[in-house]
Design an enzyme around this catalytic site. Structure first.
Site, PDB file in Angstrom:
ATOM      1  N   CYS A  41       0.842  -1.203   0.000  1.00 14.35           N
ATOM      2  CA  CYS A  41       0.000   0.000   0.000  1.00 14.35           C
ATOM      3  C   CYS A  41       0.876   1.252   0.000  1.00 14.35           C
ATOM      4  O   CYS A  41       1.986   1.264   0.533  1.00 14.35           O
ATOM      5  CB  CYS A  41      -0.916  -0.005   1.229  1.00 14.35           C
ATOM      6  SG  CYS A  41      -2.096   1.365   1.238  1.00 14.35           S
ATOM      7  N   ASP A  43       0.334   3.816   1.684  1.00 18.76           N
ATOM      8  CA  ASP A  43       0.255   4.400   3.027  1.00 18.76           C
ATOM      9  C   ASP A  43       1.648   4.766   3.560  1.00 18.76           C
ATOM     10  O   ASP A  43       2.557   3.926   3.569  1.00 18.76           O
ATOM     11  CB  ASP A  43      -0.421   3.376   3.959  1.00 18.76           C
ATOM     12  CG  ASP A  43      -0.819   3.984   5.290  1.00 18.76           C
ATOM     13  OD1 ASP A  43       0.054   4.568   5.970  1.00 18.76           O
ATOM     14  OD2 ASP A  43      -2.000   3.871   5.654  1.00 18.76           O
TER      15      ASP A  43
HETATM   16 CO    CO Z   1      -3.437   1.090   2.993  1.00 17.67          CO
END
Ligand code: CO
Length: 208
Positions: A41, A43
């Protein structure tokens, strides 16, 4: 993080690397031979190399929102093809993470514009596993389970590619599904049985 500080940080980092090995960057410039493709991800909390203890040259990295492998996504498809066919990586890792904002957004009702078609891929994972997920009463547990199931489905999407199917005929390659637990910092192996999964998927998605 102060944007002005970055070039200073970089100078310090270069110095540290050269202190340990004066040829470090010269050797890096010769080429790469990573054994792992990591799909994770975007993130900011989920750093790929840092949480695995990887050094430059160790890991070929692809990151996007919610670590997805949609079959019409030119970017992830190109990354997989290049890593598997040309770099000949031995392992493909799909790594999700608990408390993933992308997965959370796909569980809520909100029109997020351009993100809608992307997150619909996560909603499709929910629908595929609707019976199991609906039985989980605790919302946080259901959210965490969807993160895991999403990793499982993205591993399946990796196996559906021609590049990976071809590689399994020629050499050793394994697809792994992992989840990183932000709250403990620990990496969790979902222990997906790659050979079994491959066999199952090939019934329908075989290209070779
Ligand atoms: Co994520």
């Amino acid at each position: 993080m102060d944007i002005k500080q970055i070039f200073e940080n970089n100078k310090t980092w270069v110095k540290q690397k050269l202190n340990l090995d004066p040829d470090f960057f010269r050797n890096l410039s010769k080429g790469q031979n990573p054994e792992i493709l990591y799909i994770g991800c975007s993130d900011s909390r989920v750093t790929a190399e840092e949480l695995m203890g990887g050094a430059p040259g160790d890991i070929f990295v692809h990151r996007n929102i919610a670590n997805m492998v949609p079959n019409t996504d030119l970017s992830s498809m190109s990354v997989i093809d290049y890593a598997v066919t040309h770099l000949k990586v031995k392992h493909v890792v799909v790594c999700g993470h608990y408390y993933c904002g992308g997965v959370k957004a796909a569980m809520e009702s909100a029109d997020l514009g351009i993100l809608n078609p992307w997150l619909r891929n996560v909603r499709d994972v929910y629908r595929l596993h609707q019976d199991e997920l609906n039985k989980i009463e605790d919302e946080e547990q259901r959210y965490k389970r969807l993160v895991e199931l999403n990793v499982q489905e993205q591993c399946a999407n990796v196996i559906k590619t021609a590049a990976v199917q071809k590689a399994t005929k020629d050499r050793d390659i394994t697809v792994h599904g992992w989840v990183w637990d932000i709250r403990s910092g620990k990496l969790i192996d979902l222990n997906i049985d790659f050979r079994k999964e491959l066999e199952h998927i090939m019934e329908i998605y075989h290209l070779y």
